[in-house]
Design a protein around this motif. Sequence first.
Motif, PDB file in Angstrom:
ATOM      1  N   GLU A 258       1.492  -9.976  -0.697  1.00  0.00           N
ATOM      2  CA  GLU A 258       1.346  -8.555  -0.996  1.00  0.00           C
ATOM      3  C   GLU A 258       0.089  -7.987  -0.343  1.00  0.00           C
ATOM      4  O   GLU A 258      -0.949  -8.654  -0.283  1.00  0.00           O
ATOM      5  N   GLU A 259       0.160  -6.775   0.114  1.00  0.00           N
ATOM      6  CA  GLU A 259      -1.000  -6.092   0.673  1.00  0.00           C
ATOM      7  C   GLU A 259      -1.846  -5.530  -0.468  1.00  0.00           C
ATOM      8  O   GLU A 259      -1.327  -4.882  -1.380  1.00  0.00           O
ATOM      9  N   ILE A 260      -3.143  -5.795  -0.423  1.00  0.00           N
ATOM     10  CA  ILE A 260      -4.038  -5.309  -1.471  1.00  0.00           C
ATOM     11  C   ILE A 260      -5.221  -4.593  -0.839  1.00  0.00           C
ATOM     12  O   ILE A 260      -5.586  -4.854   0.301  1.00  0.00           O
ATOM     13  N   VAL A 261      -5.807  -3.687  -1.619  1.00  0.00           N
ATOM     14  CA  VAL A 261      -7.023  -2.999  -1.217  1.00  0.00           C
ATOM     15  C   VAL A 261      -8.129  -3.441  -2.169  1.00  0.00           C
ATOM     16  O   VAL A 261      -7.985  -3.327  -3.388  1.00  0.00           O
ATOM     17  N   MET A 262      -9.227  -3.969  -1.612  1.00  0.00           N
ATOM     18  CA  MET A 262     -10.382  -4.355  -2.412  1.00  0.00           C
ATOM     19  C   MET A 262     -11.543  -3.443  -2.084  1.00  0.00           C
ATOM     20  O   MET A 262     -11.887  -3.262  -0.910  1.00  0.00           O
ATOM     21  N   TRP A 263     -12.145  -2.872  -3.132  1.00  0.00           N
ATOM     22  CA  TRP A 263     -13.361  -2.085  -2.946  1.00  0.00           C
ATOM     23  C   TRP A 263     -14.190  -2.207  -4.212  1.00  0.00           C
ATOM     24  O   TRP A 263     -13.680  -2.036  -5.314  1.00  0.00           O
ATOM     25  N   TRP A 264     -15.486  -2.505  -4.037  1.00  0.00           N
ATOM     26  CA  TRP A 264     -16.398  -2.775  -5.142  1.00  0.00           C
ATOM     27  C   TRP A 264     -15.791  -3.848  -6.028  1.00  0.00           C
ATOM     28  O   TRP A 264     -15.565  -4.968  -5.562  1.00  0.00           O
TER      29      TRP A 264
END
Length: 320
Positions: A258-264
Amino acid sequence: MSNLEQAPPELVCQDEPGTGVTVLSARDVPLGGPRAIRVRRTLPQRARSLVGAWCFADHYGPSSTAMDVAPHPHTGLQTASWLFSGEVEHRDSLGTHAMIRPGELNLMTSGHGIAHSEVSTPETAVLHGVQLWIALPDEHRHTARDFHHYAPPRRELPGASARVFLGSLAGDTSPVPAFTPLLGAELVLEPGSQLVLAIDPAFEHGVLQDIGSLAVAGTPLNMGDMAYVAPGASRLELANTGAEPARLLVLGGTPFTEEIVMWWNFVGRDHDEIVAFREAWQAEAGQFGRVEGYPGARLPAPALPNIRLTPRRNPTEGHR
């Protein structure tokens, strides 16, 4: 542990199988203010963002610097805390108050939102350990908050010992549940010893070096390095090439597609979701709950970048 970087990069991550053994070198990251804890961050990086569902790996210490991480949020992940020395007090908005000690796993599930704090105890002279994050698959990322503590037994192997805290390895299986197929284990190799472990060929694996002189399939590592082994391998060859014990973690799992977005401290699926998580934390919304018993203010979220969070293409693995 929180990601305390003041300008955390956005990461949109999707890994694809590679081949052979690849060494992922850590980058040095200061966390906090003037008395910052310095960590060696191995995941995520441009060469590889995930190993299985393991999406974040910080290796810190040995250090005499105290840890004092104020309440901060998480979404879409699990935090796996593992110490080699020292003691850390954990509090979270589930109401958990627990100690993190060497050789014992503390696994916190954020689900849709949780907050927690981590403070080393006054008795801790030397702090040394790892903080690991596990991405939750889409069908489980809004699950209820949860917390598991597990002290795995030490298993003796030829010239080595192992503690399996997630999944199965060398005849031991952890009872701690996981949302994707995973492996997490600490191994200590005696000086000059060699060890061949049977591993699941459906998994990709990362060998994270802590102390000592270690080679994986003949490839030497430095402290904080990770040797990546692609799916398809059925054995893991480890060798202690020095005169002192060598300690390492083996992390593994089926490739996380799965494509994920990580920020902070957030794991989401797109820019708008990350923005909503940040706004909810800043507004002290009930999504994250409250941490009771921490003597101080909670951490504010850093400012978002001035551009829309978009996928970051990996030149070697073809992330999308």
